[in-house]
Design an enzyme around this catalytic site. Structure first.
Site, short mmCIF file in Angstrom:
data_model
loop_
_atom_site.label_atom_id
_atom_site.label_comp_id
_atom_site.label_asym_id
_atom_site.label_seq_id
_atom_site.Cartn_x
_atom_site.Cartn_y
_atom_site.Cartn_z
N HIS A 117 0.88 -1.18 0.00
CA HIS A 117 0.00 0.00 0.00
C HIS A 117 0.92 1.23 0.00
CE1 HIS A 117 -2.72 2.97 1.89
NE2 HIS A 117 -3.72 2.18 1.51
N CYS A 142 -4.82 2.38 -3.75
CA CYS A 142 -3.62 2.94 -3.11
C CYS A 142 -2.43 2.00 -3.26
CB CYS A 142 -3.84 3.23 -1.63
SG CYS A 142 -5.07 4.49 -1.36
N GLN A 152 -4.35 -5.67 6.84
CA GLN A 152 -5.35 -6.54 6.21
C GLN A 152 -5.34 -7.94 6.81
OE1 GLN A 152 -7.61 -5.48 4.20
NE2 GLN A 152 -6.78 -3.48 3.69
N ASP A 159 3.21 -4.89 8.12
CA ASP A 159 1.98 -4.10 8.05
C ASP A 159 0.82 -5.10 8.09
OD1 ASP A 159 -0.26 -2.71 7.30
OD2 ASP A 159 0.57 -1.91 5.43
N LYS A 185 -10.15 -1.20 10.31
CA LYS A 185 -10.28 -2.37 9.43
C LYS A 185 -10.52 -3.63 10.25
CE LYS A 185 -7.08 -0.33 6.09
NZ LYS A 185 -7.84 0.07 4.92
N1 PMP Z 1 -1.59 -0.77 4.73
C1 PMP Z 1 -2.52 -1.53 4.14
C2 PMP Z 1 -2.15 -2.93 3.70
C3 PMP Z 1 -3.80 -1.04 3.96
O1 PMP Z 1 -4.74 -1.80 3.39
C4 PMP Z 1 -4.10 0.27 4.40
C5 PMP Z 1 -5.47 0.87 4.20
N2 PMP Z 1 -6.09 0.56 3.01
C6 PMP Z 1 -3.09 1.02 5.01
C7 PMP Z 1 -1.84 0.47 5.15
C8 PMP Z 1 -3.33 2.41 5.50
O2 PMP Z 1 -4.30 2.39 6.52
P1 PMP Z 1 -4.86 3.76 7.12
O3 PMP Z 1 -5.34 4.55 5.96
O4 PMP Z 1 -5.96 3.33 8.01
O5 PMP Z 1 -3.73 4.43 7.84
#
Ligand code: PMP
Length: 564
Positions: A122, A363, A202, A199, A225
């Protein structure tokens, strides 16, 4: 342990109808819905407990502080960390990664060092590393992804070396659901002396995570999430690492002694929590994690994998549909594309039936480049989704495919351009008034959208040679190319606008039928909102719609201003 089937009723939002249909929420990788217990925690906190934490001597503050620190311990249990002071509250995953990049990275990295990430990250796990590498002279290396959407293990081992300071990868891909073999990758990275950040954004809502068993150095996720509120997230870091890290933001709450000659900082976790924290968010998140911990992980896995198999098998039956990401190990996330419809068209048409999916690059633009796709449609499932919902979703996609097949293929641009397209040289033959009548006569949304897509077919297609970056209009999820021509003699403006999405082409046709070949004054005076209201297409003008129609209208009117 709670029965999964009972849990759906605890999510009030899921009882809703959207666009006249029962909501089918399949955008859980973007954010999950919240159970009653989380909503009640937030409500209860503001009704009974609200006070600032860690400072005042009064009862409410003590109560709030206890609840806040208990919530931290809930996170520790959830991640199976050894110590509560290894848990830092952040605004979310993004802030957690920025914290590590700025504090650990800023203090450790230097020229010659390498940070290894993967091609499926991401943006939140790319940009902070790009920035800190740039600032420190370190190099950013990327593990490639193979055609199935799995990390290339051979390349990974070759890339690891004494120069690798950090491996920073996702546990699960937000776009294609691949579960990375993080346990083995952490071991391999440690073998060359690198630290590892995972990270888990997910991952944590789908299977239990044990940071001690993984032996990762940092692990992080966003609360929203995992059935918790927005604006709260977690960074886990090994105690000795956090103790050696300098603060990254400074201010109140994170200091021991402040004088004008200098300041001393508190130990972790408070050293990394400058300012008043999101107390209610932390409490809400702890409730969400308790909710998750009360579910049987085996039952959760079976249920989510069952939906994944059902969706995969169902979508695979649809001609012209390709599933993107077919890794062996996946969570219930399905990305796909269709030959005949742009991903944005599919998102809009599913939304009209109450089905919420996400479309676009999610993203993860570098992953899209690696997969050679501008975007996908992503359906991501959660514990409250049902097999009946998945069947409705598959039927809806299948019906869209059949309907668009009967519409025929989009006219493809001819290249190179021999002549300027028709819309440039004279007014389109579509009178706004007759379009209005045509659309108003159609009652069901299916008929209206079919009609809009048919209108798009009447729009002259820009040749490839004119579809280049300079003519791209930004602010639209689909690609939109925009050109204009001013006829000085007649004092009229002509526009040539094109898109790769069918619905957007149809909507452009509606705009051009009203504005093409008009004087700049007429265009400036045109009330686009009233026009779309009359067409009953007002929701397409909302900025959140992603089709960028407002951006197109704005560009037309700005152009008109230049000639007034
Ligand atoms: N890492 C991953 C794998 C994500 O899916 C996301 C959100 N789509 C993020 C980071 C960023 O999360 P946040 O916008 O809640 O900070």
């Amino acid at each position: 342990m709670r029965e999964l089937t009972e849990l759906r009723t605890e999510f009030p939002i899921l009882q809703q109808h959207v666009n006249g249909y029962p909501l089918i929420y399949l955008d859980n990788a973007a954010t999950t819905q919240k159970p009653e217990a989380v909503i009640n925690t937030i409500n209860h906190y503001y009704r009974t407990t609200n006070a600032n934490v860690h400072r005042a001597s009064h009862c409410l503050s003590a109560r709030a502080t206890h609840a806040f620190e208990d919530a931290r311990d809930t996170v520790r249990r959830f991640l199976h960390a050894s110590h509560t002071d290894e848990i830092i509250w952040t605004r979310g995953a993004t802030e957690a990664i920025n914290l590590v990049a700025q504090s650990w990275g800023g203090n450790t990295l230097k020229t010659g060092d390498e940070v290894l990430i993967s091609a499926m990250e991401h943006h939140a796990n790319i940009v902070p590393w790009q920035q800190i590498c740039h600032a420190t002279g370190a190099a950013l290396k990327v593990i490639p992804v193979n055609g199935n959407g799995e990390l290339d293990k051979v390349a990974f081992r070759q890339q690891l070396g004494a120069q690798t300071r950090l491996l920073s990868i996702c546990h699960v891909s937000n776009v294609i659901g691949t579960i990375n073999p993080v346990h083995d990758m952490i071991r391999d990275a440690h073998a060359v002396g690198a630290k590892v950040l995972i990270d888990g954004s997910q991952a944590v809502a789908h299977f239990p995570v044990d940071v001690q068993a993984l032996d990762c150095d940092f692990y992080l996720f966003s609360g929203h999430k995992a059935y918790g509120p927005t604006g709260i997230g977690v960074l886990y870091g090994k105690r000795e690492l956090l103790q050696a890290m300098p603060p990254w933001q400074t201010g109140g709450e994170m200091v021991e002694q402040v004088s004008f000659s200098g300041t001393t900082f508190t130990p972790p976790p408070f050293r990394f929590e400058a300012g008043t924290p999101n107390v209610v968010g932390a409490l809400g998140l702890a409730t969400a994690l308790d909710f998750l911990m009360a579910c049987d992980p085996q039952q959760l896995r079976v249920h989510e994998q069952g939906m994944l198999t059902l969706a995969t098998d169902g979508l695979n039956q649809i001609p012209g549909l390709t599933i993107i990401g077919t890794a062996q190990e996946k969570t219930a996330v399905l990305s796909f594309v269709m030959d005949t419809l742009h991903h944005q068209d599919i998102g809009t048409l599913l939304d009209l039936q109450g089905i919420a999916v996400r479309t676009g690059h999610h993203c993860a633009m570098p992953l899209m480049s690696a997969l050679k796709r501008p975007g996908t449609i992503r359906a991501s499932m959660a514990l409250y989704n049902t097999e009946a919902e998945i069947e409705t979703f598959i039927n809806a996609v299948s019906t869209l495919q059949k309907e668009t097949q009967s519409l025929g293929t989009e006219p493809r641009p001819r290249s190179p351009a021999k002549r300027l397209p028709k819309a440039f040289t004279h007014e389109t033959e579509l009178a706004a008034e007759s379009l209005l009548n045509e659309l108003q006569a159609l009652r069901s949304w299916q008929e209206r959208y079919r009609h809009i897509m048919m209108l798009g077919k009447r729009l002259p297609t820009l040749p490839d040679s004119m579809r280049f970056e300079e003519h791209r209009l930004h602010g639209c999820e689909s690609a939109v190319w925009f050109q204009h021509h001013y006829d000085k003699t007649a004092m009229r403006l002509y526009f040539s606008i094109d898109s790769d999405a069918r619905i957007v082409r149809g909507l452009i046709t509606l705009i051009l039928s009203a504005l093409n070949g008009r004087t700049p004054e007429e265009i400036a005076a045109f009330d686009m909102d009233a026009y779309f209201e009359a067409l009953r297409l007002m929701n397409h003008l909302s900025p959140s719609r992603g089709n960028g129609l407002r951006a197109i209208v704005k560009e037309i009117q700005l152009t008109a201003h230049r000639y007034r």
